[in-house]
Enzyme design. Structure first.
Site, PDB file in Angstrom:
ATOM      1  N   HIS A 465       0.833  -1.209   0.000  1.00 36.69           N
ATOM      2  CA  HIS A 465       0.000   0.000   0.000  1.00 36.69           C
ATOM      3  C   HIS A 465       0.866   1.258   0.000  1.00 36.69           C
ATOM      4  O   HIS A 465       0.687   2.152  -0.837  1.00 36.69           O
ATOM      5  CB  HIS A 465      -0.919  -0.008   1.225  1.00 36.69           C
ATOM      6  N   GLU A 466       1.794   1.328   0.941  1.00 37.13           N
ATOM      7  CA  GLU A 466       2.640   2.525   1.018  1.00 37.13           C
ATOM      8  C   GLU A 466       3.537   2.653  -0.213  1.00 37.13           C
ATOM      9  O   GLU A 466       3.840   3.763  -0.656  1.00 37.13           O
ATOM     10  CB  GLU A 466       3.480   2.499   2.292  1.00 37.13           C
ATOM     11  N   HIS A 469       1.762   4.579  -2.782  1.00 33.90           N
ATOM     12  CA  HIS A 469       1.933   6.028  -2.631  1.00 33.90           C
ATOM     13  C   HIS A 469       3.279   6.462  -3.226  1.00 33.90           C
ATOM     14  O   HIS A 469       3.380   7.502  -3.892  1.00 33.90           O
ATOM     15  CB  HIS A 469       1.896   6.421  -1.157  1.00 33.90           C
ATOM     16  N   HIS A 472       3.142   6.653  -6.900  1.00 35.68           N
ATOM     17  CA  HIS A 472       2.380   7.833  -7.313  1.00 35.68           C
ATOM     18  C   HIS A 472       3.301   9.059  -7.361  1.00 35.68           C
ATOM     19  O   HIS A 472       3.202   9.893  -8.263  1.00 35.68           O
ATOM     20  CB  HIS A 472       1.231   8.062  -6.329  1.00 35.68           C
TER      21      HIS A 472
END
Length: 677
Positions: A465-466, A469, A472
Site C-alpha cells: 500500500h505505502e 503512494h 504515485h
C-alpha cells in the site's frame, strides 16, 4: 556555519544531505525561507515598493508563485519527514514553535489582497489566456485555494481567521506529541516469556530485544502500533495479557488530549462558518471529489447495516468456537485465527516464514513495479538517508532514464511515530527541473541482529500500500510543483496506493517473493488459496472497525459553529450509537484520543471517509486489470499515463474517467467487502 538548506543539494536528485544536517540548521532555514518567500511574493504582488508592477500574466504571477519558496520547501519537506520518522526532544520543541509561525506565513500569502487581485484578474479572463490544460487547471486550483483560505473576507474576518489557523497549528502539534508520548508510555511490559505464549519465537526474541533497547533488561516489551487492535492480539494465548494489551492501546490520549480535541473542533467549526459553510465537513468536502456532504453520508450510512450484519455473523462464529455466549473485544482477533484455522486450515504463524522482509521488498514490491511499469531499483549504499535504518534506491525507467530516488525505512523505533506513511522530500517538476525523492515509513518490529524480519500478511499488504503512494510520487510527470505526485484531492489520494495492494497476491508476484526464508521453498499453492478464502472471514470486522472511525470523524466535524461538543468520551459513544455502528466487541480503529489522522494537523479531518471512497475506484480498477484482455505491462502503461503521471494536474474524476472509459461503479467494492445481498 554553512546551512545545507540554503542552497540546492549537490547530491544526486537533490537528495537532502542528511549526513550534514543538524538540528540547529532547521530554525535558521525556516526563518530564511519564510523571509525569502515573502519578499518574492511582495515582488509578484507589487507591494515591495520597487515601482509599479507589470500587469498580471500567468508567467509573472502563477508561475512565479510556483517558483517561490525554494528554501522553505527544502527545509519543510525534510523536517516533516525527520520529525515523523526520527524525532528528538529538540525537534519536538522546534515543531511546537514553528507550526504556528508556518500557519501565519501561509496566511500572509493566502490573505494578501494585492496578490489575490492579480490571481482573480487572471481567473476572470482565463478564457482569453488560451492556456494549455495543465496551466488552466493550475490557475483554477490557485484561485480556489485563495478563496477557500479567506481572501474574499473582510479585514476583521481575516484577522480572526489568522488567529484560528495559528491556534489550530499549535493544538495539532501538541496533540501529535501527546500521542507520541502516550504510545511509548503505554507499551506493555511483561516479566516472562511465558506470558507471550502463542507468539512466534522470533516475535518473543524481538520483544526481549525491544526491552533491552528501552532500558528494561530482562523484560519483554510490546510497543504499540497506532491503531486500536494490536497485531499480537491474534496470537497471545493468555486472555489476561490480551486484555491488558488492548486496554493499554485504547487508553492512549484519554488524559492528555480531550481539551485539545474540543478546542480544535470548536475552532474548525468557527472557521467554516467564517468562510460560509455549515460545518467543517461541508468546507472540506466542497473541495473533494465527493462534492457534497450528502454524497458522503449516503455512501457511509448505506454501508453500516450490511457491515454490522456481516460482523454479527462473524461474532456468532467466534463465540461458538470459543464456547462462550459473547465474544469480548480483546479476544476477537485471537478467536478469528482459530476459526480461520478450523474452517480454512490457515495459521498466520505458518505463513510468516514465507514472508521475509527483504524478499517482500525486492522480489515483491520492486518486482511488481518492474512487471507493471518497467521500473528497476538499484540500492545506492553511497547515499545516506535520514536514519541508519533507511536505505536509498535509485529508480530507472525501462529505457534506462532516471526516475528518482526511493528511500525505504521499514523498522519501528522509539523515535518514530506509529503507523505507516509516505513522504516526498523532493517534488517532481519540469518547471523546476527536479525529479522525485520519496520515502516509505513502516513500523515493522526489528528482529535481533542476524535474524530475518518475518512479516504478517497485514504487514505485507501495508508495505505494498505505502509503496503505491511512493509510485504515485515517483511516476509523476507534471510541470508544476503544486500538482506533483500525491498532491491530489484528499479523497482520491488513497486510490493509487490501494490499487497497488492487488500485486501482493497476484500469482506472478506472490510466487516470486513468498518463499521460505530457510529452505527457499515456495509458499504452497493450497495455502495461498486457503489464505484468500480466509480473508473473506473478517471483512465484517474490518469494515465495522473502519466505518466506526470514519463516522466518528464525521460526527466531530459536522458540529456546527458555536456548539460545545462536551465530554469527549460521551460524544464518541453517542456518535457511534447514533450511526448504528456501535459494537462493543469491535473497538473503533482509532479512538478520539489517538486519532492522529484527524487531530494531528488535520490532514484527514472530515476526510477519513476517503479510504473507502477511494476503494470504490480501487475495486473497479482491479476488475479492469483482471478483465481487460491486455498484458500486465500494457495495462500498467495505461494506468501510469492516465492516472499516476498526471498527479494533480487535472480533475481527479476526469482522470479516472479517461482511464476507465466511464465513471466508477460500486459493485466490485460491495463484493470485495462482503456487503452484497
Amino acid at each position: 556555519m554553512s546551512n545545507p538548506f540554503l542552497s540546492p543539494s549537490p547530491l544526486p536528485f537533490e537528495l537532502p544531505p542528511f549526513a550534514e544536517i543538524r538540528e540547529e540548521h532547521y530554525l535558521p532555514a525556516f526563518e530564511a525561507g519564510m523571509a525569502e518567500q515573502l519578499a518574492e511574493v511582495a515582488a509578484i504582488s507589487g507591494s515591495s515598493g520597487t515601482g509599479s508592477p507589470e500587469p498580471p500574466t500567468f508567467e509573472n504571477t502563477i508561475e512565479a508563485l510556483e517558483r517561490s519558496g525554494a528554501v522553505l520547501s527544502r527545509v519543510s519537506l525534510a523536517f516533516s519527514n525527520k520529525t515523523a520518522s526520527d524525532t528528538t526532544p529538540g525537534l519536538q520543541a522546534l515543531d511546537a514553535e514553528i507550526s504556528p509561525r508556518l500557519a501565519e506565513h501561509s496566511d500572509a500569502i493566502n490573505l494578501d489582497q494585492a496578490l489575490f487581485a492579480r490571481i482573480d484578474a487572471l481567473y476572470q479572463q482565463r478564457a482569453e489566456l488560451r492556456l494549455d490544460p495543465e496551466s488552466e487547471h493550475l490557475l483554477q486550483r490557485y484561485h480556489d485555494r485563495f478563496v477557500r483560505a479567506g481572501a474574499r473576507l473582510g479585514e476583521a474576518e481575516r484577522d480572526r481567521l489568522r488567529q484560528i489557523n495559528a491556534e489550530l497549528a499549535s493544538l495539532g502539534t501538541a496533540f501529535e506529541q501527546n500521542v507520541f508520548a502516550d504510545t511509548r508510555a503505554a507499551a506493555l511490559v511483561l516479566d516472562s516469556a511465558e506470558e507471550l505464549a502463542g507468539l512466534p519465537e522470533l516475535a518473543v526474541a524481538a520483544a526481549a530485544e525491544n526491552g533491552r533497547a528501552l532500558g528494561r533488561d530482562g523484560k519483554y516489551v510490546l510497543s504499540l502500533q497506532s491503531f486500536s487492535n494490536q497485531p499480537e492480539l491474534a496470537s497471545l494465548d493468555d486472555p489476561a495479557v490480551r486484555r491488558r494489551l488492548l486496554a493499554a492501546s485504547l487508553g492512549r490520549g484519554a488524559g492528555s488530549n480531550p481539551d485539545l480535541i474540543r478546542r480544535m473542533v470548536v475552532l474548525r467549526a468557527e472557521r467554516a462558518a467564517l468562510l460560509g459553510f455549515a460545518n467543517h465537513a461541508e468546507y472540506v468536502v466542497a473541495d473533494q471529489t465527493a462534492g457534497s456532504t450528502e454524497a458522503v453520508e449516503t455512501m457511509l450510512t448505506g454501508l453500516v447495516r450490511p457491515a454490522v450484519a456481516n460482523a454479527r455473523r462473524e461474532a456468532e462464529a467466534l463465540a461458538a468456537e470459543a464456547g462462550v455466549e459473547r465474544i469480548e473485544a480483546a479476544d476477537w482477533k485471537y478467536w478469528s485465527e482459530k476459526v480461520r484455522k478450523a474452517r480454512y486450515d490457515v495459521d498466520a504463524s505458518v505463513m510468516r516464514p514465507y514472508l521475509e522482509l527483504e524478499s517482500v521488498i525486492r522480489n515483491g514490491a520492486f518486482f511488481a513495479a518492474e512487471q507493471v511499469y518497467g521500473l528497476s531499483f538499484t540500492e545506492r549504499t553511497d547515499l545516506v538517508g535520514h536514519h541508519p535504518d533507511s536505505r536509498v534506491f535509485e529508480v530507472k525507467d525501462a529505457d534506462g532514464s532516471p526516475v528518482g530516488l526511493f528511500i525505504g525505512d521499514w523498522f519501528a523505533r522509539e523515535s518514530k511515530r506509529g503507523g505507516a506513511w509516505m513522504n516526498e522530500v523532493v517534488l517532481q517538476s519540469h518547471l523546476l527541473g527536479t525529479l522525485p525523492v520519496v520515502v516509505n515509513n513502516l513500523n515493522i518490529v526489528k528482529p535481533p541482529a542476524g535474524e530475518p524480519a518475518l512479516l504478517s500478511w497485514d504487514e505485507v499488504t501495508t508495505l505494498f500500500h505505502e509503496f503505491g503512494h511512493a509510485l504515485h510520487g515517483l511516476l509523476s510527470d507534471v510541470r508544476y510543483p503544486l500538482a506533483s505526485g500525491t498532491q491530489v484531492a484528499q479523497d482520491f489520494v488513497e486510490y493509487p496506493s490501494q490499487v497497488n495492494e492487488m500485486w501482493a497476491d497476484w500469482p506472478l508476484v506472490l510466487a516470486n517473493y513468498a518463499k521460505h526464508h530457510v529452505t527457499g521453498e515456495p509458499m504452497p499453492a493450497e495455502l495461498v488459496t486457503r489464505m484468500k478464502q480466509a480473508e473473506a472471514f473478517g471483512e465484517g470486522f474490518r469494515t465495522v472497525e473502519y466505518l466506526a472511525a470514519t463516522l466518528l470523524d464525521w460526527a466531530w466535524h459536522t458540529v456546527p459553529a458555536g456548539t460545545d461538543p462536551g465530554d469527549v468520551e460521551a460524544f464518541e459513544t453517542a456518535a457511534l450509537e447514533r450511526y448504528g455502528i456501535a459494537m462493543p466487541e469491535i473497538p473503533v480503529r482509532y479512538r478520539s484520543g489517538y486519532f492522529a489522522h484527524i487531530f494531528a494537523g488535520g490532514w484527514y479531518a472530515a476526510g477519513y471517509y476517503g479510504y473507502i471512497w477511494s476503494e470504490v475506484l480501487d475495486a473497479d480498477t482491479v476488475e479492469w486489470f483482471k478483465e481487460n484482455g491486455k498484458s500486465i505491462r500494457e495495462s500498467g502503461e495505461i494506468f501510469r499515463r492516465e492516472l499516476l503521471a498526471v498527479g494533480g494536474s487535472k480533475d481527479a474524476m476526469a482522470a479516472f474517467a479517461g482511464f476507465r472509459g466511464r465513471g466508477p461503479e460500486v459493485e466490485p467494492l460491495l463484493v470485495r467487502r462482503g456487503l452484497t445481498g
